[in-house]
Design an enzyme around this catalytic site. Sequence first.
Site, PDB file in Angstrom:
ATOM      1  N   CYS A  21     -10.613   0.674   7.205  1.00 11.74           N
ATOM      2  CA  CYS A  21     -10.063   1.972   7.590  1.00 11.74           C
ATOM      3  C   CYS A  21     -10.694   3.128   6.816  1.00 11.74           C
ATOM      4  O   CYS A  21     -10.893   4.209   7.366  1.00 11.74           O
ATOM      5  CB  CYS A  21      -8.556   1.965   7.374  1.00 11.74           C
ATOM      6  SG  CYS A  21      -8.070   1.317   5.775  1.00 11.74           S
ATOM      7  N   GLU A  56       0.855  -1.203   0.000  1.00 17.11           N
ATOM      8  CA  GLU A  56       0.000   0.000   0.000  1.00 17.11           C
ATOM      9  C   GLU A  56       0.883   1.243   0.000  1.00 17.11           C
ATOM     10  O   GLU A  56       0.693   2.165   0.795  1.00 17.11           O
ATOM     11  CB  GLU A  56      -0.907   0.008   1.239  1.00 17.11           C
ATOM     12  CG  GLU A  56      -1.633  -1.303   1.460  1.00 17.11           C
ATOM     13  CD  GLU A  56      -2.535  -1.327   2.688  1.00 17.11           C
ATOM     14  OE1 GLU A  56      -3.707  -1.634   2.527  1.00 17.11           O
ATOM     15  OE2 GLU A  56      -2.051  -1.019   3.796  1.00 17.11           O
TER      16      GLU A  56
HETATM   17  O1  FUB Z   1      -3.032  -0.416   9.087  1.00 18.41           O
HETATM   18  C1  FUB Z   1      -4.167   0.374   9.346  1.00 18.41           C
HETATM   19  C2  FUB Z   1      -4.791   0.832   8.055  1.00 18.41           C
HETATM   20  O2  FUB Z   1      -5.208  -0.308   7.314  1.00 18.41           O
HETATM   21  C3  FUB Z   1      -3.875   1.560   7.122  1.00 18.41           C
HETATM   22  O3  FUB Z   1      -3.841   2.930   7.311  1.00 18.41           O
HETATM   23  C4  FUB Z   1      -4.418   1.223   5.797  1.00 18.41           C
HETATM   24  O4  FUB Z   1      -3.519   1.457   4.757  1.00 18.41           O
HETATM   25  C5  FUB Z   1      -4.771  -0.227   5.971  1.00 18.41           C
HETATM   26  O5  FUB Z   1      -3.643  -1.023   5.818  1.00 18.41           O
HETATM   27 ZN    ZN Z   2      -8.084   3.100   4.313  1.00 17.05          ZN
END
Ligand code: FUB
Ligand code: ZN
Length: 670
Positions: free
Chosen positions: A435, A339
Amino acid sequence: MSSNPIDIKKVHIQDSFWTTKQELIRKEVIPYQWEVLNDRIPEAAPSYCMHNFRAAALLHEKKQSLGKAFVPPKYSYRGFNVLPDDPRAPKDDEFYGFVFQDSDFSKWIEAVGYSLATHPDPELEKTADEAIDLVCRAQTEDGYLDTYYIINGMDKVFTNLRDHHELYCLGHLVEGAIAYYQGTGKEKLLRAAMRFADYVAERFGTEEGKIHGYPGHEIAEMALLRLSEVTGEEKYAKLAEYFIDQRGRAPLYFDQEHPTPKGEEYKVDYYHQAHIPVRDQDEAVGHAVRAVYLYSGMADLARRSGDEKLFAACRALWKSTVSEKMYITGGIGATHLGEAFSFPFDLPNDTDYSETCASIGLVFFARRMLQIEAKREYADVMELALFNGILSGIALDGKSFFYVNPLEVIPKACHLDERKMHIKPVRQKWFGCACCPPNLARLVASIGTYAFTEKEDTLFVHLYMGSELEKNGRKIQIESGLPESGNVSIRVSSGNAPEPLTLALRIPSWCEDHYQIEGVNVSSEDVRDGYLYVNVPDEETTISLSFELKPKFVSVDARVNEDLGKVALVRGPIVYCAEEADNGDGLGSLYIDPRAEIKEEKISISGANAIALDVEGYRILPNEQGAEFISPLYRTWQGEKEEKKTVRLIPYRLWANRGEGEMRVYLSRR
Ligand code: FUB
Ligand code: ZN
């Protein structure tokens, strides 16, 4: 002197565009999320969020009733995303979901707090109070509050800072608690968040015997700085400062915590923005959400402390992000592997990540930079991300969401090609890792605090939206036609005891400085860094602004190989895309002529008004000319067969509201 976001209670948004979005959050998203957090939406991925708080509370109650006979759970690693064997019957005393599942409650309560600040709703407040009671029951006597460890065993608390998200949960809890306190005046959750922060402050620091680590997923930094501002308690700012200063200092904490194979350390620490001290960082790297959350905290600290070196790092990281690694939609994070940010100018359109949360984090970072220096470059990006890469994350009915916001989609590829399976061609009801939707809710619910910041006698208008606010005893009423028209009117009352009032009005870069202003006398000298500073006369004054807002094609830096020979279409801050619903499939075979006239048409998509743009172009037809070369797939080139085609484009944020189909932002040009 820096500026501060306007008090959320003092700004009432009454805007044809943003009010609709805020109503959606209030009436659809908040109630829907509450159901999801309680696992009451059968077709949505279960959250287990409130289940976990209940399980933790039960555990404390068991401890109380058993006294010395109570045997605390001994930690054994159960995974990052723990799923019950039987999803319909999760066990009452077990933790489920992602390790950071608590944060979903915190983001929900944050949106609730902002919403209650401007729209009192006793029923919602009662639900929220009950939820807070449960969350507080889950807290340990000494203040710790992360249900993953409370339920799975406290003996391993803070032993996996790199991957497990206790400090991330702290950060979100603090943010949520502040919003609820601001919205309702109630302190219970704020006190709980402070107790957790106190617990952390006791355990972390450079002193001997303390943990020398810092968050694996940043957010606590900006949250603690805010907590310090709200409570006046210096210790929270000190803790944030410690986290920021300690990050990336040798010996690298995450390598000690997780002995890392030689040569791999850089990779691991780079991912967490912990490869070098933050003041030496000048390239946006690693996990995109973590990165922009860190940079936001750094900017807050730089504002507070006046630390020039830290601010210089913020500027460098801003530049790296927006001039080498940002999509035209305000999306960041070009690769789904981790990500994360990719290398400069690597911006693939059909495999990117562009997580909704990452664009939200970019808005956080932009607003904080604006607070330090009012330069329109920050507000331009804030507006771009909001109208495009963020609002694309939510369906028009508020009931489904995108996590990933690509610029090019062929549904078949999302279903069949493993490299693209992270890309969904339609919005999803919910996500196991949820999230994004609650992040979006908290941002939209507090949009006024991004639109306006203030200092002494100056009100900064970064984003234009219909609103009513007060400054220095003067009532300010703004009407805005954005994003459809560039007309804005600002009426300032005379007030009873006039004090000096300056309005700092952003001249958006998309109008290329073509604008008109009436109602006040200004000269070109009143424009600084893209803001027009207007000293408002004491009598009632109406300022009319008209920004030129016309569609135009945009090309990308030639180093973005992906987009060579292509253009995107924009109108003001709105980025456009072509969809299968208007143009048929095979969008890759469309060519447009950027010199041709662009026609505007008012349309409505699922009840949302917008302006569609029509542009003349061509469709390349299947090549049946020329001799076959080796196989029917190839032919000796004899020119393309094409047909004329009017290509229709709609605002990117509205894509995928008419079923599953292809979508593309960049089109080939003639
Ligand atoms: O790890 C917590 C949240 O979940 C992150 O900010 C997002 O990218 C997802 O991985
Ligand atoms: Zn998110």
